[in-house]
Design a protein around this motif. Sequence first.
Motif, PDB file in Angstrom:
ATOM      1  N   ILE A  53       1.021  -2.778   1.322  1.00 27.34           N
ATOM      2  CA  ILE A  53       2.343  -2.486   1.883  1.00 27.34           C
ATOM      3  C   ILE A  53       3.159  -3.777   2.031  1.00 27.34           C
ATOM      4  O   ILE A  53       4.348  -3.814   1.727  1.00 27.34           O
ATOM      5  CB  ILE A  53       2.209  -1.755   3.234  1.00 27.34           C
ATOM      6  N   TRP A  58       2.439   0.533  -3.462  1.00 25.17           N
ATOM      7  CA  TRP A  58       1.747   1.700  -2.895  1.00 25.17           C
ATOM      8  C   TRP A  58       0.294   1.650  -3.341  1.00 25.17           C
ATOM      9  O   TRP A  58       0.020   1.555  -4.535  1.00 25.17           O
ATOM     10  CB  TRP A  58       2.385   3.001  -3.362  1.00 25.17           C
ATOM     11  N   ASN A  84       2.250   4.616  10.686  1.00 24.44           N
ATOM     12  CA  ASN A  84       1.467   3.577  10.009  1.00 24.44           C
ATOM     13  C   ASN A  84       2.377   2.661   9.209  1.00 24.44           C
ATOM     14  O   ASN A  84       2.287   1.439   9.297  1.00 24.44           O
ATOM     15  CB  ASN A  84       0.452   4.204   9.052  1.00 24.44           C
ATOM     16  N   LEU A  85       3.230   3.257   8.420  1.00 24.17           N
ATOM     17  CA  LEU A  85       4.128   2.458   7.582  1.00 24.17           C
ATOM     18  C   LEU A  85       5.028   1.573   8.431  1.00 24.17           C
ATOM     19  O   LEU A  85       5.198   0.389   8.147  1.00 24.17           O
ATOM     20  CB  LEU A  85       4.970   3.371   6.695  1.00 24.17           C
ATOM     21  N   TYR A  88       2.927  -1.240  10.201  1.00 22.20           N
ATOM     22  CA  TYR A  88       2.422  -2.219   9.245  1.00 22.20           C
ATOM     23  C   TYR A  88       3.540  -3.079   8.675  1.00 22.20           C
ATOM     24  O   TYR A  88       3.322  -4.225   8.310  1.00 22.20           O
ATOM     25  CB  TYR A  88       1.663  -1.538   8.115  1.00 22.20           C
ATOM     26  N   LEU A  89       4.736  -2.538   8.585  1.00 25.20           N
ATOM     27  CA  LEU A  89       5.860  -3.333   8.093  1.00 25.20           C
ATOM     28  C   LEU A  89       6.438  -4.248   9.163  1.00 25.20           C
ATOM     29  O   LEU A  89       6.953  -5.315   8.860  1.00 25.20           O
ATOM     30  CB  LEU A  89       6.953  -2.421   7.547  1.00 25.20           C
TER      31      LEU A  89
END
Length: 100
Positions: A53, A58, A84-85, A88-89
């Motif tokens: 990520i 992906w 999550n995205l 994590y970003l």
Amino acid sequence: MKGAGRSDVFSIAGLIGLLFLFYPDVFLARSAALPGDHWEQHFPWASLFFEYIRRGEWPFWTSYIHCGFPIAAESQIALFYLPNLALYLLLPFRWAYSYL
């Protein structure tokens, strides 16, 4: 049904306070509860997901596991789970993993 009242807010704040009191290292991302399969399997997959990520890719397939592995098909890393995205970003891996 009514919205959340003052007592609900105080109850939730109290529970979060107790969690912080008994597990401060988890909240401060100094450690995580990683027994058994979590340490052996989920943590490495989540780390791999984080690295992909961060690179803007992906992680549909990884060649790091055996002769190749469809990491997107492994539902435990929750590839399409928006929190999550987002975490994590926005956060370093240890913080995001602890909060998830």
